[in-house]
Design an enzyme around this catalytic site. Structure first.
Site, PDB file in Angstrom:
ATOM      1  CD  GLU A 171       0.133  -6.250   5.414  1.00  0.00           C
ATOM      2  OE1 GLU A 171      -0.313  -6.227   4.262  1.00  0.00           O
ATOM      3  OE2 GLU A 171       0.785  -7.229   5.866  1.00  0.00           O
TER       4      GLU A 171
ATOM      5  CB  ALA B 163      -0.933  -0.008   1.206  1.00  0.00           C
TER       6      ALA B 163
ATOM      7  CD  GLU C 216      -3.348  -8.132   1.952  1.00  0.00           C
ATOM      8  OE1 GLU C 216      -4.279  -8.362   2.732  1.00  0.00           O
ATOM      9  OE2 GLU C 216      -2.805  -7.002   1.825  1.00  0.00           O
TER      10      GLU C 216
ATOM     11  N   GLY D 101      -0.148  -5.617   0.241  1.00  0.00           N
ATOM     12  CA  GLY D 101      -1.168  -5.691  -0.788  1.00  0.00           C
ATOM     13  C   GLY D 101      -0.688  -6.358  -2.060  1.00  0.00           C
TER      14      GLY D 101
END
Length: 657
Positions: free
Chosen positions: A139, A68, A119, A116
């Site tokens: 994270e 992110a 992910e 992300g």
């Protein structure tokens, strides 16, 4: 098919569509608001095109997607919990769209796929990984948890136990570790990545790989009995949580979300993940750790800017023969530079090289080959950079002083040491060109402290600062430029920390208790241990004797919270003074120096981030209440002005208490 500023989609004749991440304005790919919007649009185009029979996801950068955009967290974290959870869930739905495509999908992971980025790959049917790539869910290092389905899909892809370890540790994995964990399906040499990924995709398109079963396995609850799931989570809690950093709840919240979500269908599990993300994002630790990350990026930019235009150091001479000088010679050699040292240092340096644990015999010999002797008073000037100890500079009859006045100064002269005063002014008086002089302060313990202070003297030129900063970067350190004030930044903050601790000891709090309280708060070193590191043994002994005698006399003691408050407020006030006195330029540099150089708790982000969290009005009020008995807590003029103006050291993030 689609062309945006961050990604594009092309359709080939055989029905393969390629979705390629290629951000136009950056050397890396990241999931910011723009990328998420374009990804949503691109997936809609792909889903509506009947000619697309399979999707290959690639990257045109050296990385896949690094995660992110952390800069967007500032505004995001300021939202109410329900609004934040709803926004995260909407973003997560983009990955659901990818996962629900009625065609096979293959991710070709060529470089870092973190947060992300990984992910996204987990939402694909198959993940193919280059042997030089890394993947992970880091994270928790930012005080949060995965928010795009990482806790949900990792459990269903790699199994609960591995998913727990990946999510709660935050550690990236190399290709072989990822393959062993079943986080990816295959690993190939980098030149073959695209070819192999296309092979896997065509096998899916031809029905030889059952890609539908791979996708459907991620849509329902985790395939494990209730008792088995409960046992895995119970064991993980007892093993992991006692070792989590203090005051950082992300790992515990992730465990709770994963356990609840494991029993549910994908949609309900994603709802739980989104709400858990929103809840942890509102914690002090998340706000502070995100600010810490942003500060680290700013300090890197400032260091690169300070080093810009500087002449690269090529040849180094170290004139001193202290233990510190010998250690520095090895570090310079490890950075790939040749270095000349006094003959007397060679044997000691050999011993240090033998102790370099990660180096093999050939590497140790290479280090020895880079270190030469002797450095003579006349010969030193063939070097472009000379590193000298303060003691040698101040010696009245030293050959250095004679040479400095009669022989042209080398391009850069660095006074390096680990004391809080390198005495640049006195050293500059002995140089033909004092503008070439800068300082390098390595706070103790020098081997373990990442920060290095580049000291600018009154006459130091920009070129000398640039060379010194570039040299520190070459050594792998984090340089910050400071003015020539005694103590600089790190030692002044350390002294403030120690003085505040001594003050509470004088009120009868035993040293061991002070250390325990502040260690529980998250300090790397208790003040007693730090006094030992700083060579304040006698002060330490006197403080211990005084506090023990006061306890015996029944002097009123302080609570744990009072000890923390008094130490932290005095530490905070000193940090503000450093800015007021222009010893250092930015709040980010102060906080990074406090974290890396002093051992300030990571979960508060540094003293100025901590001040923002508490609020300047509350800080000033607390300081005023303590200043009569603790003068070090007296608010500064800048603090009072900021209180009146409602200012902060950083832009607003999460809600303060």
């Amino acid at each position: 098919m689609y062309s945006g500023k961050t990604l594009w989609v092309k359709l080939f004749a055989d029905g393969v569509a390629e979705l390629c991440f290629e951000r136009a304005d950056s050397p890396i790919n990241k999931f910011d608001a723009l990328t998420m919007t374009e990804l949503r649009e691109a997936l809609q185009v792909i889903a509506s095109e009947p000619r697309v029979l399979g999707l290959l996801a690639t990257s045109a950068k050296d990385v896949f997607v690094v995660g992110a955009d952390i800069t967007e967290f500032v505004a995001m974290f300021d939202q109410p919990v329900a609004e934040l959870a709803s926004g995260v869930r909407r973003s997560s739905e983009v990955f659901v769209t990818l996962e629900d495509l009625q065609i096979p999908t293959v991710a070709a992971i060529n470089g870092y796929a973190l947060g992300g980025g990984f992910e996204f790959a987990l939402a694909c049917c198959i993940r193919v990984m280059s042997d030089v790539a890394h993947v992970g869910l880091p994270e928790v290092s930012l005080g949060v948890i995965p928010g795009f389905g990482g806790t949900v899909r990792m459990c269903r892809t790699a199994g609960i136990a591995r998913a727990i370890d990946w999510v709660t540790s935050g550690k990236p994995a190399d290709a072989q570790a990822a393959l062993a964990a079943r986080a990816v399906d295959s690993v190939v040499a980098a030149p073959r990545l695209r070819e192999h990924a296309l092979e896997q995709l065509r096998l899916c398109m031809g029905g030889r790989i059952d890609w539908r079963s791979l996708r459907e396995g991620k849509l329902g609850p985790v395939k494990a009995h209730l008792a088995e799931r409960a046992a895995v989570f119970a064991e993980s809690r007892s093993r992991i949580l006692p070792h989590c950093p203090p005051h950082q709840p992300a790992a515990a919240i992730a465990l709770d979300a994963m356990e609840q979500g494991a029993a549910l269908e994908r949609g309900a599990a994603l709802d739980i993940e989104s709400m858990a993300f929103a809840q942890v994002a509102k914690t002090q630790a998340a706000a502070a750790l995100v600010q810490k990350f942003l500060n680290g990026q700013q300090v890197k930019r400032l260091a690169n800017r300070a080093a810009k235009g500087g002449t690269e150091v090529a040849s180094v001479g170290i004139l001193g023969d202290r233990d510190f000088d010998n250690w520095l010679a090895v570090m310079v050699a490890q950075a790939g530079l040749c270095v000349q040292v006094p003959t007397a240092s060679i044997a000691l340096i050999d011993d240090l090289i033998d102790g370099v644990s990660h180096a093999g015999a050939d590497q140790r010999q290479t280090l020895r080959d880079r270190i030469q002797a002797p450095v003579s008073a006349a010969g030193q000037w063939t070097l472009d950079t000379v590193i000298a100890p303060t003691e040698l500079q101040l010696e009245p009859a030293s050959s250095w002083q004679v040479s400095a006045k009669t022989v042209p100064t080398p391009r850069t002269v660095l006074i390096a040491g680990c004391s809080g005063d390198l005495r640049l002014k006195a050293c500059a008086a002995n140089l033909h060109e004092p503008g070439a002089l800068a300082g390098l302060h390595f706070p103790q313990p020098v081997e373990d402290t990442q920060i290095v202070e580049v000291v600018r003297g009154v006459q130091t030129s920009d070129a000398a600062v640039a060379a010194a900063t570039g040299f520190a970067l070459r050594l792998g350190k984090t340089p910050i430029v400071v003015q020539d004030h005694q103590g600089y930044v790190v030692n002044r903050m350390r002294a403030a920390y120690v003085r505040a601790a001594l003050c509470v000891m004088e009120q009868g709090v035993l040293p061991a208790r002070v250390d325990r309280i502040l260690a529980d708060f998250g300090w790397r070193f208790g003040p007693v241990r730090l006094m030992d590191i700083m060579g304040m043994d006698q002060v330490n002994k006197q403080a211990c004797a005084l506090s023990e005698s006061l306890v015996q006399e029944g002097t009123q003691n302080l609570s744990d919270d009072e000890v923390v408050e008094r130490v932290m407020l005095a530490f905070l006030v000193e940090a503000v003074r450093l800015l007021e006195e222009a010893v250092v330029s930015t709040a980010a540099e102060v906080d990074i120096a406090a974290l890396q150089g002093v051992g300030c708790p990571a979960w508060i982000g540094g003293p100025l981030t901590y001040a923002d969290w508490l609020g300047l009005a509350a800080v000033v009020k607390k300081c005023d209440a303590l200043k009569e008995h603790h003068p070090a807590c007296a608010p500064t003029a800048r603090m009072r002005a900021m209180e009146v103006a409602g200012d902060r050291f950083y832009p607003a993030m999460a809600t303060s208490p």
